[in-house]
Design an enzyme around this catalytic site. Structure first.
Site, mmCIF file in Angstrom:
data_model
loop_
_atom_site.group_PDB
_atom_site.id
_atom_site.type_symbol
_atom_site.label_atom_id
_atom_site.label_comp_id
_atom_site.label_asym_id
_atom_site.label_seq_id
_atom_site.Cartn_x
_atom_site.Cartn_y
_atom_site.Cartn_z
ATOM 1 N N VAL A 181 0.862 -1.177 0.000
ATOM 2 C CA VAL A 181 0.000 0.000 0.000
ATOM 3 C C VAL A 181 0.898 1.226 0.000
ATOM 4 O O VAL A 181 1.870 1.298 0.774
ATOM 5 C CB VAL A 181 -0.936 0.031 1.230
ATOM 6 C CG1 VAL A 181 -1.761 1.315 1.248
ATOM 7 C CG2 VAL A 181 -1.846 -1.192 1.239
ATOM 8 N N ARG A 226 -6.264 3.525 5.573
ATOM 9 C CA ARG A 226 -7.504 3.972 4.929
ATOM 10 C C ARG A 226 -8.329 2.801 4.415
ATOM 11 O O ARG A 226 -9.205 2.952 3.578
ATOM 12 C CB ARG A 226 -7.173 4.947 3.787
ATOM 13 C CG ARG A 226 -6.592 6.267 4.313
ATOM 14 C CD ARG A 226 -6.065 7.170 3.207
ATOM 15 N NE ARG A 226 -7.085 7.529 2.239
ATOM 16 C CZ ARG A 226 -6.855 8.353 1.198
ATOM 17 N NH1 ARG A 226 -5.659 8.877 1.022
ATOM 18 N NH2 ARG A 226 -7.830 8.632 0.352
ATOM 19 N N GLY A 227 -8.010 1.588 4.915
ATOM 20 C CA GLY A 227 -8.792 0.414 4.546
ATOM 21 C C GLY A 227 -8.416 -0.211 3.222
ATOM 22 O O GLY A 227 -9.145 -1.078 2.717
ATOM 23 N N LEU A 254 -5.778 -2.250 2.398
ATOM 24 C CA LEU A 254 -5.441 -3.671 2.539
ATOM 25 C C LEU A 254 -6.692 -4.503 2.802
ATOM 26 O O LEU A 254 -6.881 -5.569 2.212
ATOM 27 C CB LEU A 254 -4.430 -3.867 3.671
ATOM 28 C CG LEU A 254 -4.032 -5.320 3.977
ATOM 29 C CD1 LEU A 254 -3.420 -5.983 2.759
ATOM 30 C CD2 LEU A 254 -3.080 -5.379 5.160
ATOM 31 N N THR A 255 -7.552 -4.033 3.688
ATOM 32 C CA THR A 255 -8.792 -4.760 3.982
ATOM 33 C C THR A 255 -9.611 -4.968 2.716
ATOM 34 O O THR A 255 -10.117 -6.073 2.460
ATOM 35 C CB THR A 255 -9.621 -3.979 5.023
ATOM 36 O OG1 THR A 255 -8.867 -3.861 6.229
ATOM 37 C CG2 THR A 255 -10.935 -4.691 5.315
ATOM 38 N N TYR A 298 -1.620 -9.971 9.399
ATOM 39 C CA TYR A 298 -2.383 -11.010 8.709
ATOM 40 C C TYR A 298 -3.162 -11.910 9.641
ATOM 41 O O TYR A 298 -4.142 -12.539 9.218
ATOM 42 C CB TYR A 298 -1.454 -11.803 7.789
ATOM 43 C CG TYR A 298 -0.992 -10.961 6.625
ATOM 44 C CD1 TYR A 298 -1.840 -10.731 5.548
ATOM 45 C CD2 TYR A 298 0.245 -10.342 6.633
ATOM 46 C CE1 TYR A 298 -1.445 -9.936 4.480
ATOM 47 C CE2 TYR A 298 0.660 -9.536 5.576
ATOM 48 C CZ TYR A 298 -0.190 -9.333 4.506
ATOM 49 O OH TYR A 298 0.194 -8.527 3.459
ATOM 50 N N PHE A 310 7.482 -17.586 -0.925
ATOM 51 C CA PHE A 310 6.965 -16.820 -2.059
ATOM 52 C C PHE A 310 6.463 -15.463 -1.588
ATOM 53 O O PHE A 310 6.272 -15.241 -0.424
ATOM 54 C CB PHE A 310 5.838 -17.583 -2.766
ATOM 55 C CG PHE A 310 4.681 -17.980 -1.880
ATOM 56 C CD1 PHE A 310 3.597 -17.134 -1.708
ATOM 57 C CD2 PHE A 310 4.690 -19.186 -1.197
ATOM 58 C CE1 PHE A 310 2.518 -17.496 -0.892
ATOM 59 C CE2 PHE A 310 3.631 -19.562 -0.375
ATOM 60 C CZ PHE A 310 2.548 -18.712 -0.222
#
Length: 404
Positions: free
Chosen positions: A80, A87-88, A90-91, A119, A404
């Site tokens: 991000v 600010r949301g 990732l969500t 996570y 990965f």
């Protein structure tokens, strides 16, 4: 924010965002490599107008689970922009990933160990762990088992995918948590000429036991540094063997390479047999233990009914899931070696747990009883945790070394 697919034309923009966030300056060869990887990934972007401010990619992996395998998108390159944190973003991107998993029939998704504080709250649980082992090879490796005496041979790394691929696939089925490796994954991730993290290491070496293959090791070497009082190093990246005698032959070989005095193996399983058959445990040390694969059950019902079970269990699970509402509620699990059913119920819960806890235990690598003892799972019916642990148990601990 507008959450949408990142087109192929925006891959370079997405990677530049990742380099910014991760403070990374790859050379031109690595940039081309990453761009090629992205072509075969699911790509999710967060756009602020026409500006890409968030990015997440997912490899199209297939993961071994007890009794079979499942499609399992492997989350990677999540970033991000520093101007758009908290600010949301990732969500929103992860919820889009979960929705795609559901739509594509992938009941689980995974990522390699990252920040648990981030996570974990999205439902990812630590499903496998790895060890770093060091062997003092300045003297012969003491062993309690007789090594397999079939011939060892070095093979050209270019020939390794065709030779080792079928063997790896067979052994992969015997242990949960392992991804399928295509020829390109072998070539581009395991057998790259230069190591990205240490340019002093040799190109990859591949040693194979027996014909047909009964075991192999992929390793690199580094010469002695007299000024730093550092012995020559053998770094073991991947080792597979049919059994303890075959493994002993490979470890004996690695510990006897001339002009080296230390063998270091990163990411070996917790049940690595060398820890038991080493004749002198002072010669074999565990230097670290770390979380590896983090697993997220996106469709709990599909995931639980897709795996095999070691014992009977009749339990009501009350599952909490803040991001996939369909998983939340009370469900009756009826499991046996013949299969399992899982459906909604009004009955009282035997166990109350977060979807993250189910992900941690799903492959058989963690015990529900340990989570009860730690206070993160609530056992409302005495013996329920033990019953679920017996049903989840696997002959070998889950493990993967494919970062990965």
């Amino acid at each position: 924010m507008d959450i949408r697919a990142v087109p192929e034309a925006h891959i370079d923009r997405a990677l530049e965002l990742a380099y910014l966030v991760f403070h990374h300056r790859p050379d031109e060869a690595r940039r081309k490599h990453y761009a090629q990887l992205m072509l075969d990934c699911e790509r999710i972007g967060a756009y602020d107008g026409d500006v890409l401010v968030g990015f997440a990619a997912a490899f199209r992996f297939t993961l071994s689970v007890p009794g079979g395998e499942l499609p399992c998108p492997g989350l990677t390159f999540v970033c991000v922009a520093p101007t758009h944190r908290r600010r949301g973003v990732l969500t929103a991107m992860l919820r889009e990933l979960f929705a795609r998993c559901t739509g594509q029939g992938a009941p689980v998704t995974a990522l390699w160990a990252s920040e648990d504080v981030i996570y974990g709250r999205f439902g990812f649980g630590t499903a496998t762990q790895g060890l770093t082992l060091e062997v003092d090879s300045r003297r012969p490796l003491a062993l309690r088992v007789e090594p397999d005496e079939r011939p060892l041979r070095l093979v050209d790394p270019a020939d390794a995918p065709a030779l080792l691929g079928p063997y790896y696939e067979r052994t992969r089925a015997e242990r949960a948590g392992r991804i399928a490796r295509g020829a390109s994954w072998w070539a581009d991730e395991w057998l790259v000429e230069e190591d990205e993290d240490d340019d002093e290491l040799s190109p990859p070496r591949v040693v194979v036991l027996g014909d047909p293959v009964a075991g192999y090791a992929v390793y690199r070497t580094k010469g002695e540094d007299e000024d730093a009082h550092r012995p020559g190093l053998v770094r073991v990246d991947d080792l597979e063997a049919d059994g303890p005698r075959e493994a002993a032959a490979l470890w004996r070989y690695l510990a006897s390479i001339d002009l080296t005095g230390l063998v270091r193996a990163w990411g070996v399983p917790l049940d690595e047999p060398l820890l038991r058959f080493a004749g002198d445990r002072d010669q074999v040390r565990i230097t670290s233990c770390f979380p590896a694969l983090r697993l997220r059950l996106v469709d709990v019902a599909a995931a639980l009914t897709a795996r095999s079970w070691a014992a009977e269990a009749d339990l009501v699970l009350e599952v909490r899931d803040a991001h996939v509402p369909a998983n939340a509620g009370r469900f009756r699990l009826l499991a046996s070696p013949g299969g399992a059913t899982y459906g909604p119920t009004d009955a009282a819960a035997d166990l109350v747990l977060d979807v993250r806890d189910l992900g941690e235990c799903y492959l058989g690598g963690s015990e529900v009883g340990a989570l009860v003892a730690a206070g993160v799972v609530e056992e409302r019916t005495k013996g329920a945790a033990r019953a679920l642990d017996e049903a989840l148990r696997t002959p070998r601990l889950p493990h993967t070394v494919d970062a990965f």
